[in-house]
Motif scaffolding. Structure first.
Motif, PDB file in Angstrom:
ATOM      1  N   PRO A 184       4.573 -16.146 -31.288  1.00 31.56           N
ATOM      2  CA  PRO A 184       3.389 -15.386 -30.855  1.00 31.56           C
ATOM      3  C   PRO A 184       2.891 -15.825 -29.480  1.00 31.56           C
ATOM      4  N   VAL A 185       2.141 -14.946 -28.815  1.00 34.62           N
ATOM      5  CA  VAL A 185       1.625 -15.276 -27.475  1.00 34.62           C
ATOM      6  C   VAL A 185       0.108 -15.468 -27.509  1.00 34.62           C
ATOM      7  N   ILE A 186      -0.372 -16.201 -26.509  1.00 35.43           N
ATOM      8  CA  ILE A 186      -1.815 -16.465 -26.395  1.00 35.43           C
ATOM      9  C   ILE A 186      -2.486 -15.287 -25.704  1.00 35.43           C
ATOM     10  N   VAL A 187      -3.638 -14.864 -26.233  1.00 34.07           N
ATOM     11  CA  VAL A 187      -4.437 -13.832 -25.570  1.00 34.07           C
ATOM     12  C   VAL A 187      -5.544 -14.520 -24.768  1.00 34.07           C
ATOM     13  N   LEU A 229      -7.979 -24.948 -23.548  1.00 32.80           N
ATOM     14  CA  LEU A 229      -8.033 -25.037 -25.009  1.00 32.80           C
ATOM     15  C   LEU A 229      -7.809 -23.659 -25.608  1.00 32.80           C
ATOM     16  N   THR A 230      -6.869 -23.574 -26.545  1.00 32.20           N
ATOM     17  CA  THR A 230      -6.545 -22.322 -27.232  1.00 32.20           C
ATOM     18  C   THR A 230      -6.939 -22.446 -28.693  1.00 32.20           C
ATOM     19  N   LEU A 231      -7.631 -21.421 -29.212  1.00 34.53           N
ATOM     20  CA  LEU A 231      -8.069 -21.442 -30.617  1.00 34.53           C
ATOM     21  C   LEU A 231      -7.291 -20.419 -31.421  1.00 34.53           C
ATOM     22  N   VAL A 289      -4.479 -14.954 -34.477  1.00 33.77           N
ATOM     23  CA  VAL A 289      -4.285 -14.740 -33.045  1.00 33.77           C
ATOM     24  C   VAL A 289      -4.781 -15.982 -32.306  1.00 33.77           C
ATOM     25  N   ALA A 290      -4.064 -16.330 -31.238  1.00 30.88           N
ATOM     26  CA  ALA A 290      -4.455 -17.477 -30.417  1.00 30.88           C
ATOM     27  C   ALA A 290      -5.207 -16.953 -29.201  1.00 30.88           C
ATOM     28  N   VAL A 291      -6.407 -17.485 -28.951  1.00 24.73           N
ATOM     29  CA  VAL A 291      -7.226 -17.002 -27.822  1.00 24.73           C
ATOM     30  C   VAL A 291      -7.687 -18.168 -26.952  1.00 24.73           C
ATOM     31  N   ALA A 334      -0.696 -13.665 -22.319  1.00 25.91           N
ATOM     32  CA  ALA A 334      -0.008 -14.362 -21.219  1.00 25.91           C
ATOM     33  C   ALA A 334       0.621 -15.664 -21.675  1.00 25.91           C
ATOM     34  N   PRO A 335       1.895 -15.601 -22.041  1.00 27.35           N
ATOM     35  CA  PRO A 335       2.626 -16.858 -22.256  1.00 27.35           C
ATOM     36  C   PRO A 335       3.004 -17.458 -20.903  1.00 27.35           C
ATOM     37  N   SER A 336       3.477 -18.675 -20.899  1.00 23.66           N
ATOM     38  CA  SER A 336       3.930 -19.304 -19.660  1.00 23.66           C
ATOM     39  C   SER A 336       5.041 -18.442 -19.030  1.00 23.66           C
ATOM     40  N   GLU A 370       0.458 -27.427 -20.546  1.00 23.38           N
ATOM     41  CA  GLU A 370      -0.116 -26.271 -21.211  1.00 23.38           C
ATOM     42  C   GLU A 370      -1.294 -26.664 -22.100  1.00 23.38           C
ATOM     43  N   SER A 371      -2.139 -25.651 -22.363  1.00 26.26           N
ATOM     44  CA  SER A 371      -3.376 -25.876 -23.121  1.00 26.26           C
ATOM     45  C   SER A 371      -3.136 -26.511 -24.495  1.00 26.26           C
ATOM     46  N   THR A 372      -4.145 -27.211 -24.970  1.00 27.51           N
ATOM     47  CA  THR A 372      -4.173 -27.714 -26.350  1.00 27.51           C
ATOM     48  C   THR A 372      -4.352 -26.507 -27.278  1.00 27.51           C
ATOM     49  N   LEU A 391      -2.167 -27.880 -33.172  1.00 30.19           N
ATOM     50  CA  LEU A 391      -0.801 -27.367 -33.286  1.00 30.19           C
ATOM     51  C   LEU A 391       0.044 -27.783 -32.091  1.00 30.19           C
ATOM     52  N   ARG A 392      -0.620 -27.934 -30.934  1.00 29.68           N
ATOM     53  CA  ARG A 392       0.095 -28.384 -29.736  1.00 29.68           C
ATOM     54  C   ARG A 392      -0.848 -29.289 -28.949  1.00 29.68           C
ATOM     55  N   PRO A 393      -0.503 -30.568 -28.769  1.00 33.06           N
ATOM     56  CA  PRO A 393      -1.383 -31.433 -27.974  1.00 33.06           C
ATOM     57  C   PRO A 393      -1.404 -30.960 -26.523  1.00 33.06           C
ATOM     58  N   SER A 399       3.060 -23.813 -36.530  1.00 29.94           N
ATOM     59  CA  SER A 399       2.976 -22.848 -35.447  1.00 29.94           C
ATOM     60  C   SER A 399       4.377 -22.302 -35.240  1.00 29.94           C
ATOM     61  N   PRO A 400       4.564 -21.002 -35.455  1.00 30.98           N
ATOM     62  CA  PRO A 400       5.923 -20.453 -35.425  1.00 30.98           C
ATOM     63  C   PRO A 400       6.629 -20.681 -34.098  1.00 30.98           C
ATOM     64  N   GLY A 401       5.865 -20.855 -33.023  1.00 33.81           N
ATOM     65  CA  GLY A 401       6.490 -21.028 -31.716  1.00 33.81           C
ATOM     66  C   GLY A 401       6.869 -22.461 -31.417  1.00 33.81           C
TER      67      GLY A 401
HETATM   68  O1  TXA Z   1      -1.798 -23.319 -20.930  1.00 37.32           O
HETATM   69  C1  TXA Z   1      -1.318 -22.416 -21.632  1.00 37.32           C
HETATM   70  O2  TXA Z   1      -1.590 -22.285 -22.833  1.00 37.32           O
HETATM   71  C2  TXA Z   1      -0.368 -21.418 -20.948  1.00 37.32           C
HETATM   72  C3  TXA Z   1      -1.170 -20.604 -19.937  1.00 37.32           C
HETATM   73  C4  TXA Z   1      -0.351 -19.521 -19.285  1.00 37.32           C
HETATM   74  O3  TXA Z   1      -2.303 -20.067 -20.567  1.00 37.32           O
HETATM   75  N1  TXA Z   1       0.229 -20.548 -21.931  1.00 37.32           N
HETATM   76  C5  TXA Z   1       1.199 -20.966 -22.787  1.00 37.32           C
HETATM   77  O4  TXA Z   1       1.688 -19.947 -23.577  1.00 37.32           O
HETATM   78  O5  TXA Z   1       1.594 -22.103 -22.826  1.00 37.32           O
HETATM   79  P1  TXA Z   1       3.053 -20.052 -24.423  1.00 37.32           P
HETATM   80  O6  TXA Z   1       3.283 -18.707 -24.989  1.00 37.32           O
HETATM   81  O7  TXA Z   1       4.107 -20.585 -23.536  1.00 37.32           O
HETATM   82  O8  TXA Z   1       2.689 -21.021 -25.585  1.00 37.32           O
HETATM   83  C6  TXA Z   1       1.852 -20.537 -26.618  1.00 37.32           C
HETATM   84  C7  TXA Z   1       1.826 -21.505 -27.757  1.00 37.32           C
HETATM   85  C8  TXA Z   1       3.122 -21.497 -28.521  1.00 37.32           C
HETATM   86  O9  TXA Z   1       3.386 -22.814 -28.992  1.00 37.32           O
HETATM   87  C9  TXA Z   1       2.799 -20.549 -29.669  1.00 37.32           C
HETATM   88  O10 TXA Z   1       3.575 -20.786 -30.811  1.00 37.32           O
HETATM   89  C10 TXA Z   1       1.346 -20.878 -29.921  1.00 37.32           C
HETATM   90  O11 TXA Z   1       0.794 -21.085 -28.647  1.00 37.32           O
HETATM   91  N2  TXA Z   1       0.694 -19.726 -30.570  1.00 37.32           N
HETATM   92  C11 TXA Z   1       0.424 -18.535 -30.039  1.00 37.32           C
HETATM   93  N3  TXA Z   1      -0.136 -17.730 -30.951  1.00 37.32           N
HETATM   94  C12 TXA Z   1      -0.230 -18.434 -32.087  1.00 37.32           C
HETATM   95  C13 TXA Z   1      -0.707 -18.155 -33.404  1.00 37.32           C
HETATM   96  N4  TXA Z   1      -1.214 -16.977 -33.725  1.00 37.32           N
HETATM   97  N5  TXA Z   1      -0.638 -19.150 -34.326  1.00 37.32           N
HETATM   98  C14 TXA Z   1      -0.128 -20.356 -34.012  1.00 37.32           C
HETATM   99  N6  TXA Z   1       0.355 -20.684 -32.789  1.00 37.32           N
HETATM  100  C15 TXA Z   1       0.305 -19.733 -31.853  1.00 37.32           C
END
Ligand code: TXA
Ligand code: MG
Length: 341
Positions: free
Chosen positions: A72-75, A106-108, A127-129, A150-152, A189-191, A202-204, A235-237
């Motif tokens: 999944p991707v971060i919104v 920080l991503t929630l 959803v991750a925001v 926006a994923p990396s 990348e964000s926590t 889920l991700r330090p 976390s599936p990713g």
């Molecule tokens: O710093 C960051 O977070 C960067 C910038 C661009 O914002 N983005 C980033 O996105 O690193 P990405 O897609 O490369 O990594 C997203 C991470 C992945 O480990 C993914 O599995 C996790 O966030 N993730 C996304 N949506 C999720 C969800 N619904 N549940 C659990 N983990 C989720």
């Protein structure tokens, strides 16, 4: 049949972070509103953005990155208010973290709201925001008026990009525009914190466990220790192999010995030191790059140095593994994943 991306011309626009040109911002917003892809700097790494509410646009991100649909991707939202429109439930713990850390790295993870297409969440119920803290990203997201997935901005499983050049190396011809604001100020990348259950990491990342616990007033442990790469994934990713250069990478707690050993086998080695070990003399087969022994400065430089070493076509990259201390947790996580080929 596998869908394919269509080759497009990738435009690069330089932008000044202190006074972002409104014409460039408008152009980026229009591409996004039209379903296109724009790479944008955040305070951590460059992201490749699409309209998060447009299923086809988000699918284009997966194609451009060759990202597995299960990841999944971060919104990204302009502010906490917009983030709340993306979720079904906004717990008090989310308020506590958003108040202290947004905008910021920080991503929630929360329960996904009906507005967000399933493709964003790999079909899952969450959803991750996050609200990024970068003038260019903020200007574009506000001009577009929509949340941005926006994923990396790298191909799947490769190193994250901290410059526009890194983005082009992986995604040129696959995205419409890159806004080049120079190197990103952070680098890691964000926590990612899961708030759909008891809080857990889920991700330090740059916001550490103790910073989170102080703001939350409750425990927020790491969901899975980075050394235990075979544990079931929350976390599936969180694929074991991630954040990796093309060159085989190994982490070492006795790097000088390891480098000497590999160099005596006539291997061409890149060695990423923690600063203090770099004065030894090695053969010309060893390229030594040193990173500062302060975790923030180290994090800012890590991907750029790995990208540099990766360009040289070496046999091996050896990294002096930083100490097992909280302030190094995010960096150790990325290095250990990067070495898990
Ligand atoms: O710093 C960051 O977070 C960067 C910038 C661009 O914002 N983005 C980033 O996105 O690193 P990405 O897609 O490369 O990594 C997203 C991470 C992945 O480990 C993914 O599995 C996790 O966030 N993730 C996304 N949506 C999720 C969800 N619904 N549940 C659990 N983990 C989720
Ligand atoms: Mg990534």
């Amino acid at each position: 049949m596998q869908e394919e991306f269509q080759l497009v011309e990738t435009l690069v626009q330089k932008v000044d972070t202190t006074g972002v040109d409104p014409i460039v911002v408008r152009e980026a917003a229009e591409i996004l509103l039209g379903g296109g892809l724009v790479a944008l700097p955040t305070e951590t790494v460059y992201g490749v953005a699409a309209n998060a509410l447009d299923e086809l646009a988000v699918r284009r991100i997966f194609l451009a990155k060759e990202r597995p649909a299960a990841n999944p991707v971060i919104v990204h939202a302009a502010d906490a208010r917009q983030a709340q429109t993306l979720v079904d439930d906004w717990p008090v713990l989310a308020d506590r973290l958003a108040d202290v850390f947004w905008p910021g790295p920080l991503t929630l993870v929360l329960h996904r709201g009906g507005l967000v297409p399933g493709v964003v969440s790999a079909g899952g119920p969450t959803v991750a925001v996050r609200v990024p803290n970068h003038a260019v990203f903020q200007a574009v997201i506000r001009a577009a008026g929509i949340p941005l997935a926006a994923p990396s901005a790298n191909r799947s499983q490769q190193l994250s990009p901290t410059t526009a050049e890194h983005v082009l190396r992986d995604l040129e011809g696959r995205i419409e525009l890159v806004l080049d604001a120079g190197p990103t100020p952070g680098g890691i990348e964000s926590t990612v914190v899961d708030l759909t259950d008891k809080p857990s990491i889920l991700r330090p990342g740059p916001i550490t466990q103790s910073m989170l616990e102080q703001a939350l007033g409750v425990e927020c442990p790491l969901a899975k220790p980075p050394s235990d790469l075979n544990a079931p994934l929350r976390s599936p990713g969180s694929l074991a192999r991630h954040y990796a250069p093309r060159t085989p990478l190994e982490c070492s707690t006795a790097a000088p010995l390891r480098v000497a050993e590999l160099s005596s086998q006539n291997k061409r080695i890149g060695w990423l030191t923690l600063g203090e070990e770099s004065d030894a003399n090695y053969s010309e087969n060893v390229i030594v790059l040193s990173l500062p022994s302060n975790p923030t400065a180290y994090g800012r430089g890590l991907y750029a140095e790995l990208h540099r070493l990766d360009e040289l076509g070496l046999d091996r990259i050896v990294v002096s593994l930083p100490p097992d201390q909280e302030e190094w947790a995010a960096i150790r996580d990325r290095l250990i994943r990067g070495s898990n080929s």
